[in-house]
Design a protein around this motif. Structure first.
Motif, PDB file in Angstrom:
ATOM      1  N   CYS A 293       0.798  -1.528   0.326  1.00  0.00           N
ATOM      2  CA  CYS A 293       0.426   0.149   0.430  1.00  0.00           C
ATOM      3  C   CYS A 293       0.693   1.145   0.087  1.00  0.00           C
ATOM      4  CB  CYS A 293      -1.213   0.081   1.435  1.00  0.00           C
ATOM      5  SG  CYS A 293      -2.721  -1.375   1.241  1.00  0.00           S
ATOM      6  N   ARG A 294       2.325   0.990   1.255  1.00  0.00           N
ATOM      7  CA  ARG A 294       2.949   3.009   0.771  1.00  0.00           C
ATOM      8  C   ARG A 294       3.701   2.654  -1.002  1.00  0.00           C
ATOM      9  NH1 ARG A 294       7.591   4.317   1.830  1.00  0.00           N
ATOM     10  NH2 ARG A 294       8.195   5.876   3.477  1.00  0.00           N
ATOM     11  N   GLY A 295       3.593   1.396  -0.981  1.00  0.00           N
ATOM     12  CA  GLY A 295       4.391   1.489  -2.440  1.00  0.00           C
ATOM     13  C   GLY A 295       3.861   2.138  -3.524  1.00  0.00           C
ATOM     14  N   GLN A 296       1.841   1.934  -3.443  1.00  0.00           N
ATOM     15  CA  GLN A 296       1.990   2.398  -4.118  1.00  0.00           C
ATOM     16  C   GLN A 296       1.106   3.766  -4.324  1.00  0.00           C
ATOM     17  OE1 GLN A 296      -2.483  -0.389  -3.419  1.00  0.00           O
ATOM     18  NE2 GLN A 296      -1.623  -2.260  -4.941  1.00  0.00           N
ATOM     19  N   LEU A 297       0.858   4.013  -2.779  1.00  0.00           N
ATOM     20  CA  LEU A 297       0.797   5.663  -2.474  1.00  0.00           C
ATOM     21  C   LEU A 297       1.731   6.734  -3.274  1.00  0.00           C
ATOM     22  CD1 LEU A 297      -0.245   5.752   0.826  1.00  0.00           C
ATOM     23  CD2 LEU A 297      -1.739   6.116  -1.318  1.00  0.00           C
TER      24      LEU A 297
END
Length: 301
Positions: A293-297
């Motif tokens: 999720c952090r990477g997607q953001l």
């Protein structure tokens, strides 16, 4: 607490050269199960285990706020993943003993969105059509919440006894019904903290006079308070019976000396802290891939 009984033995030191552990406030204020209760033997101006004076007490109470709020948030967060535990604070006491003041000054330390406050008045016709515990069950806190009862199911063995609103036989059975009800709450994850706010006859007179002498407090005064005050001995006896018969291991009573408002607020805040710390609620672990999720953001820019 200024009660005529032998003082408890001090706790043993943790080891050579270490100071003895201070007693928990819940141990100092708890009504022992099965003991006879004589309210006249308790000093309503006492400050057992408390700070040295009003100024220190106000500061100590304020300092409890951050820790209480943190524990409340943890309790609420845990409920989002199925944790059922919650806490119910029951406030009982004579008129002017500070039930409303406790809600204002103590519960104000919490996030109101996680609190469920209920002030119980005279039963409505609908409530009277049900067993006396029915309306109590409708107001219980949900998982993760902190519930506060300003008066409670104990009115049904207090004013009901003093005013003879129900037959004595039915009244006598209610103590056992209350104990079984509170045990069922404990079995379902409710930590019940019952506080009797012990105010003296003289202090109540002073507080009622303050309301009469201040036009801004006339709304808090009811002429019926004078008639209720005349029944003080009968109410004291009714409270003694309730404290004796309904202080149990799963839902004990705590007697709070309430003539000093600052001590009352500190003591109840401290009791809540001790119980919440015993629950030791934890933030739930994420049920998703945090790194993904952090990477997607970050990829979104």
């Amino acid at each position: 607490m200024a009660k005529s009984r032998k003082p408890k033995k001090p706790a043993k030191a943790d080891g050579p050269g270490r100071p003895e552990a201070a007693p928990r406030l819940s141990d100092l204020l708890r009504i022992p199960e099965g003991d006879r209760v004589g309210l006249s033997s308790y000093d309503a101006r006492a400050t057992p285990g408390g700070p040295s004076g009003k100024a220190d007490g106000l500061l100590a109470t304020a300092r409890l706020g951050e820790r209480l709020a943190d524990l409340q948030e943890r309790l609420y967060a845990a409920s989002t993943q199925g944790e059922r535990r919650r806490l119910l604070l029951v406030l009982q006491g004579m008129d002017t003993s500070g039930k409303g003041g406790t809600v204002k000054h103590v519960i104000g330390l919490f996030n109101p969105s996680g609190c469920r406050i209920k002030a119980f008045k005279a039963p409505t016709p609908e409530e009277l059509s049900h067993p006396f515990l029915w309306r109590i069950a409708q107001a219980l806190p949900l998982p993760g919440e902190i519930g506060i009862f300003d008066r409670s199911h104990y009115e049904d063995v207090l004013i009901a006894r003093v005013r003879e609103l129900v037959p004595r036989g039915r009244l006598g059975r209610r103590y056992g019904q209350i104990n079984r009800f509170e045990q069922s709450l404990a079995d379902d994850g409710v930590t019940v903290v019952k506080c009797f706010l012990h105010i003296s006859y003289e202090e109540q007179r002073g507080r009622l006079l303050e309301r009469l002498d201040n036009p801004e407090k006339h709304w808090k005064f009811n002429p019926g308070d004078i008639a209720e005050r005349a029944l003080w001995p009968a109410y004291q006896e009714a409270y003694e019976l309730a404290l004796e018969r309904c202080s149990t291991p799963s839902a004990p009573w705590y007697l709070i000396p309430a003539d000093r408002k600052w001590y009352r607020n500190w003591a109840i805040s401290t009791l809540l802290l001790e119980h919440l710390e015993a629950l030791d609620p934890r933030y739930p672990t994420a049920d998703f891939d945090v790194a993904e999720c952090r990477g997607q953001l970050l990829a979104q820019g």
